[in-house]
Design a protein around this motif. Structure first.
Motif, PDB file in Angstrom:
ATOM      1  N   ILE A  22       6.163  10.593   1.644  1.00  0.00           N
ATOM      2  CA  ILE A  22       5.000   9.732   1.478  1.00  0.00           C
ATOM      3  C   ILE A  22       4.899   9.034  -0.094  1.00  0.00           C
ATOM      4  O   ILE A  22       4.966   9.343  -1.355  1.00  0.00           O
ATOM      5  CB  ILE A  22       3.227  10.892   0.850  1.00  0.00           C
TER       6      ILE A  22
ATOM      7  N   LEU B 166     -11.300   6.753  -0.893  1.00  0.00           N
ATOM      8  CA  LEU B 166     -10.441   5.380  -0.203  1.00  0.00           C
ATOM      9  C   LEU B 166     -10.976   5.208   0.779  1.00  0.00           C
ATOM     10  O   LEU B 166     -10.142   4.307   1.422  1.00  0.00           O
ATOM     11  CB  LEU B 166      -9.394   6.583   0.361  1.00  0.00           C
TER      12      LEU B 166
ATOM     13  N   TYR C 100      -4.971  12.231  -1.804  1.00  0.00           N
ATOM     14  CA  TYR C 100      -4.867  11.168  -1.127  1.00  0.00           C
ATOM     15  C   TYR C 100      -4.881  11.002   0.518  1.00  0.00           C
ATOM     16  O   TYR C 100      -4.308  11.870   0.594  1.00  0.00           O
ATOM     17  CB  TYR C 100      -3.734  10.235  -1.999  1.00  0.00           C
ATOM     18  N   HIS C 101      -5.439  10.057   0.841  1.00  0.00           N
ATOM     19  CA  HIS C 101      -5.154   9.763   2.774  1.00  0.00           C
ATOM     20  C   HIS C 101      -4.108  10.008   3.106  1.00  0.00           C
ATOM     21  O   HIS C 101      -3.597  10.248   4.332  1.00  0.00           O
ATOM     22  CB  HIS C 101      -6.024   9.007   3.227  1.00  0.00           C
ATOM     23  N   GLY C 102      -2.227   9.765   2.247  1.00  0.00           N
ATOM     24  CA  GLY C 102      -1.023  10.801   3.115  1.00  0.00           C
ATOM     25  C   GLY C 102      -1.172  11.696   2.870  1.00  0.00           C
ATOM     26  O   GLY C 102      -0.124  12.364   3.631  1.00  0.00           O
TER      27      GLY C 102
ATOM     28  N   SER D 294       0.913   7.790   7.632  1.00  0.00           N
ATOM     29  CA  SER D 294      -0.606   8.707   7.408  1.00  0.00           C
ATOM     30  C   SER D 294      -1.394   7.768   6.243  1.00  0.00           C
ATOM     31  O   SER D 294      -2.918   7.678   5.985  1.00  0.00           O
ATOM     32  CB  SER D 294      -0.777  10.159   6.839  1.00  0.00           C
ATOM     33  N   ILE D 295      -0.834   6.714   6.036  1.00  0.00           N
ATOM     34  CA  ILE D 295      -1.500   6.202   4.828  1.00  0.00           C
ATOM     35  C   ILE D 295      -1.832   4.817   5.430  1.00  0.00           C
ATOM     36  O   ILE D 295      -2.426   3.207   4.054  1.00  0.00           O
ATOM     37  CB  ILE D 295      -1.598   6.475   3.396  1.00  0.00           C
TER      38      ILE D 295
ATOM     39  N   GLU E 206       0.688  -0.935  -0.232  1.00  0.00           N
ATOM     40  CA  GLU E 206      -0.027  -0.073   0.063  1.00  0.00           C
ATOM     41  C   GLU E 206       1.187   1.340   0.256  1.00  0.00           C
ATOM     42  O   GLU E 206       0.561   2.729  -1.244  1.00  0.00           O
ATOM     43  CB  GLU E 206      -1.011  -0.235   1.260  1.00  0.00           C
ATOM     44  N   ASN E 207       1.860   1.044   0.468  1.00  0.00           N
ATOM     45  CA  ASN E 207       3.111   2.379   0.955  1.00  0.00           C
ATOM     46  C   ASN E 207       3.657   2.819  -0.263  1.00  0.00           C
ATOM     47  O   ASN E 207       4.098   3.813  -1.282  1.00  0.00           O
ATOM     48  CB  ASN E 207       3.248   2.036   2.072  1.00  0.00           C
TER      49      ASN E 207
ATOM     50  N   GLY F 211      -5.364   6.152   9.088  1.00  0.00           N
ATOM     51  CA  GLY F 211      -6.131   7.030   8.449  1.00  0.00           C
ATOM     52  C   GLY F 211      -7.319   7.484   9.013  1.00  0.00           C
ATOM     53  O   GLY F 211      -7.794   8.893   8.014  1.00  0.00           O
TER      54      GLY F 211
END
Lengths: 338, 553
Positions: free
Chosen positions: B149, B541, B185-187, B67-68, A47-48, B73
């Motif tokens: 990120i 997301l 994006y959630h990051g 954060s992702i 996912e990263n 999140g």
């Protein structure tokens, strides 16, 4: 007695320090053999989307690319000066994590120990004095039941009945008195089994002794007989078991805490094992080793006080059987009262 | 003695059964009551506290490093804002960024910020703060343990500049159509510059992390819970939600409960409001009891296998196609999942705006699959396993430990493919071991993989190895000229409509080559919810957002 106690205690403390250090080293090597570490396993989560290059730079910041011995030297150096380092997983100081978790675990373990002792003594008492037709058999089968039902099953049953069914506590706040009580029950029940077994076996043995028959025939009260003449000689092996129970409490706390959603040393270990967070694991293992060693030391030191026949420092002391002396004086009392 | 033991054992067993039966009875009574249906017409009520039970609170709180994550999140989504909002259909809309402009060649971007936005410590969320954030998303501070990120288009990033208080200009060295979507994006969470300047170990203390979101961190305990309370002066929620002012709810408590059935039972017994990540098998009974089930899909890749074209037997396109046609996706959906899950239509999720339906290219057809294997020269032996030149038609599947249902899916696939003459073995590892042995291992024949993204441009980075940092999912390197061309066109596109046409071509090509075997659309976030909780929104997301949520009781 004091003269033999000193060197004996010193030797045992020395041993304790060695055991703790060995536990520290052992953890280090076992974890180092396993693949991965929390940093790379987090970064490698698909996912990263990090490249190997990104991962390498972060890993190098944590010194995880250093040779094993360099890592060990650094970690050992910090440990000796009382610095447990920074958790690889959470990046918080390990000492802070342990301090935050310790209170809850001590509370749980203490309550569980109490539960276990009360349960074991009650069961043991019952097996001696309940008539065989009224539940003595059931009582005798309880320890093996307690041992055979896994800790987490008891925990889940208690939660289902008392949290979801009766609403005595909630999963959101399991640190309330009821929450703590049921967690202690879940942890204490299996732990009580061994203690109960040992107590029962010893009580059975002691109650077959002649002096008990004599005491009974003289009409000695039941509670008095139990407390004064049965418990004391039966308690020596029980102390050994009690010391071993500390290990079980530590191990059981891991499962109980995670089921009851309590934050403690157990959940700390669980998280650290899952992510191979070496600094946390080393600190906790060393702490556990320390506790275990200290408790066993105390047990060893308590033996001679419970039974003068126990030898200290390798020198045997001839003592007339304590129980016999006790019973004689007790019988005299009884007779004089009559 | 042995008889005595046996008697004891039997007694213990009977006592145990009695106990369990009693408990089941009590538990049954407790969960029998159904929550009353919510009144749809009721106006949102102010106040109320909700409890959200989560499997884990993840690892560290260093914002860039966490954060992702699927867990943290949730918290970041409420404590911080983003420049742009993305909805479940992939549409972008203003949030802290009021508007934005892109240069013709998509290398320069201008972001106009909303006026008057502040962080919860009172400092302004101005252009300088945004520049500081974009810089750390793109570069991180890896020498201090702070990541960049992961999905930020860092390779092309040049610089960001504050033009005035509310205007930011961002420069890239090559066309970067994905930049604006990445801001949703959630990051890409906005934090106060003061937080960003902290060293890693202080950023790891969540209470030091200051955002501009509708909730602030009231308290937190490592590995246990995070309590968020509402920020009264909040007034800059995503435009798309049409919500003025602060949140309705007073507080949200995120509490870690590791055991999945305890999470759902807590919601059933009314002790909590949301249980995150229930197992699919639990969902239908809960729905019958009146609980709200949400299984939002995220924008990204579907769940499926990336086949390794360099190792046997997948170096032969016929074998790869046989796998595509040999898998019965309906059986996976009906066995492992519920009706809430959907079959894959391509290798990207069907809610991605550029996704097109290619399901006929990999439809279940065991006869066709068998023909393909015959054609490729694999002959069925006495034991049902096909062989060719003395080699068995065998490979190993490694269930993805990041997906709870992965092993069940892989077991079913192994069974379906063995009917065709494959010998499939399964090797399941935990997360650390998987990371070590499977991820990045060039010898793994089939990688079960999925990924969320907000922009289809991300696809290019996984297909080939033309650029540094490309993931090369199928290990084709740069050997496939058609794939090179298509992924280059996707990566360097400057127009979304033109790119959509290329994306369609690319999906068709990748599936025709059977580089990727789609299984199902991915649902990685499952919510079981108290029906009294209304107004929950799910972004692109699939994160639940409670700015507009309220309790009806």
């Amino acid at each position: 007695m004091l003269r033999t106690y000193g060197p004996y205690a010193l030797r045992r403390i020395g041993q304790a320090v060695v055991v703790v250090l060995l536990a520290y080293l052992f953890t280090f090597f076992v974890i180092s053999i396993l693949p991965g570490d929390p940093i790379t396993s987090t970064l490698r989560n698909p996912e990263n989307g990090f490249t190997e290059e990104d991962i390498a730079r972060i890993v190098s910041y944590y010194g995880l690319d250093q040779p094993l011995l360099v890592q060990l030297a650094g970690s050992l150096g910090r440990f000796v000066t009382g610095d447990f380092g920074i958790s690889l997983r959470s990046n918080l100081p390990v000492s802070q994590l342990i301090l935050d978790a310790l209170g809850s675990t001590l509370q749980l373990a203490g309550a569980a120990l109490l539960v276990a002792i009360v349960l074991a003594v009650t069961i043991a008492y019952g097996t001696q004095f309940l008539p065989p037709r009224f539940g003595q058999g059931v009582l005798r089968s309880l320890p093996s039941l307690f041992l055979s039902v896994p800790n987490f099953v008891i925990g889940l049953l208690l939660i289902n009945v008392f949290a979801f069914g009766l609403g005595l506590f909630t999963m959101i706040d399991t640190e309330t008195p009821w929450g703590t009580f049921f967690a202690a029950l879940a942890l204490g029940i299996p732990v009580s089994a061994q203690l109960a077994e040992v107590l029962i076996a010893n009580l059975d043995h002691e109650s077959r002794q002649e002096y008990i028959a004599v005491a009974r025939s003289r009409g000695l009260g039941q509670s008095r007989l139990f407390l004064r003449h049965l418990v004391k000689p039966s308690s020596l092996p029980a102390v050994t078991v009690l010391a071993l129970m500390v290990g079980e409490l530590l191990g059981g706390a891991l499962i109980t805490e995670s089921i009851f959603g309590r934050v403690g040393i157990g959940t700390l270990v669980e998280g650290a094992v899952a992510s191979q967070d070496l600094p946390v694991l080393q600190a906790v293992v060393s702490l556990a080793a320390l506790v275990f060693v200290v408790v066993n030391l105390l047990a060893d030191l308590a033996y001679p006080l419970l039974d003068p026949r126990v030898t200290v420092g390798g020198r045997a002391r001839a003592v007339s059987p304590a129980a016999d002396q006790d019973i004689r004086s007790d019988l005299q009392e009884e007779v004089s009262i009559v | 003695m042995s008889t005595q033991h046996r008697t004891r054992g039997r007694r213990a067993l009977l006592t145990g059964i009695g106990l369990i039966a009693g408990v089941a009875l009590i538990a049954g009574c407790a969960s029998g009551g159904t929550a009353p249906a919510a009144d749809e017409s009721a106006a949102p009520t102010e106040g109320g506290d909700i409890t959200f039970l989560i499997d884990s609170l993840g690892a560290t709180w260093i914002p860039n490093n966490s954060s992702i994550s699927s867990y943290q999140g949730h918290i970041w989504g409420h404590v911080t804002d983003k420049l742009i909002y993305v909805d479940a259909e992939g549409n972008l809309s203003p949030w802290v960024a009021e508007s934005w402009e892109e240069s013709e060649d998509k290398t320069e971007f201008t972001i106009n910020l909303k006026d008057g936005v502040t962080f919860s410590d009172g400092t302004p969320l101005d252009a300088a703060a945004v520049v500081a954030n974009i810089d750390i998303w793109a570069k991180g501070r890896p020498d201090e343990g702070i990541n960049r990120i992961g999905l930020f288009p860092a390779a092309n990033y040049d610089r960001a500049e504050a033009v005035d208080e509310t205007t930011v200009k961002v420069y890239f060295t090559a066309p970067t159509l994905s930049f604006i979507p990445t801001l949703a994006y959630h990051g890409s969470i906005l934090l106060s510059p003061e937080t960003l300047a902290l060293p890693a170990d202080q950023q790891a203390d969540l209470s030091n992390d200051i955002g501009s979101g509708p909730f602030v961190v009231e308290s937190w305990a490592e590995g246990d819970s995070v309590v968020l309370t509402k920020r009264d002066d909040y007034d800059w929620g995503p435009e798309a939600l049409n919500h003025d002012g602060a949140a309705y709810l007073d507080s949200i408590t995120y509490k870690q409960v590791a055991e999945p059935t305890l999470r759902t039972s807590s919601v059933q017994s009314g002790q909590a409001d949301v249980a995150y990540n229930a197992s699919p098998q639990e969902l239908d009974p809960l729905k019958d009891e009146g609980f709200e089930i949400a299984v939002p899909r995220y924008l990204g890749f579907v769940n499926g296998y990336a086949l390794n074209t360099t190792v046997a037997p997948f170096d032969d396109p016929l074998v790869r196609q046989a796998v595509q046609h040999g898998i019965d996706r309906d059986e996976i959906l009906s066995t492992v999942y519920t009706s809430d899950w959907q079959a894959a239509e391509s290798f990207i999720q069907s809610n991605v705006p550029e996704a097109t339906d290619h399901s006929d290219q990999f439809a279940f057809d065991p006869d066709q699959a068998a023909d393909l294997l015959d054609e490729a020269g694999w002959v069925e032996g006495a034991d049902g396993v096909r062989t060719k030149d003395g080699q068995e038609l065998a490979f190993t599947l490694y269930p993805n430990p990041y997906l709870a249902t992965s092993q069940a899916v892989d077991e079913l696939v192994a069974q379906q493919l063995s009917d065709l003459g494959f010998a499939v073995t399964l090797e399941a590892y935990d997360v650390p071991t998987y990371g070590q042995k499977v991820i990045g291992n060039a010898a793994i024949p089939a990688n079960e993989i999925t990924r969320s993204f907000v922009d289809v441009g991300t696809v290019a980075g996984v297909l080939t190895s033309q650029k540094k940092g490309d993931e090369d999912w199928f290990k084709v390197g740069t050997s496939d000229q058609t794939l090179n061309d298509l992924s280059n066109q996707i990566a360097t596109a400057t127009d979304r409509d033109d790119r959509a046409a290329v994306a369609d071509e690319l999906q068709e090509y990748v599936l025709a080559q059977a580089y990727f075997v789609p299984l199902t659309q991915i649902v990685q976030r499952v919510y079981v919810q108290n029906p009294a909780l209304e107004g929950v929104t799910y972004n692109g997301l699939a994160y639940a957002y409670y700015l507009d949520a309220y309790l009806t009781e």
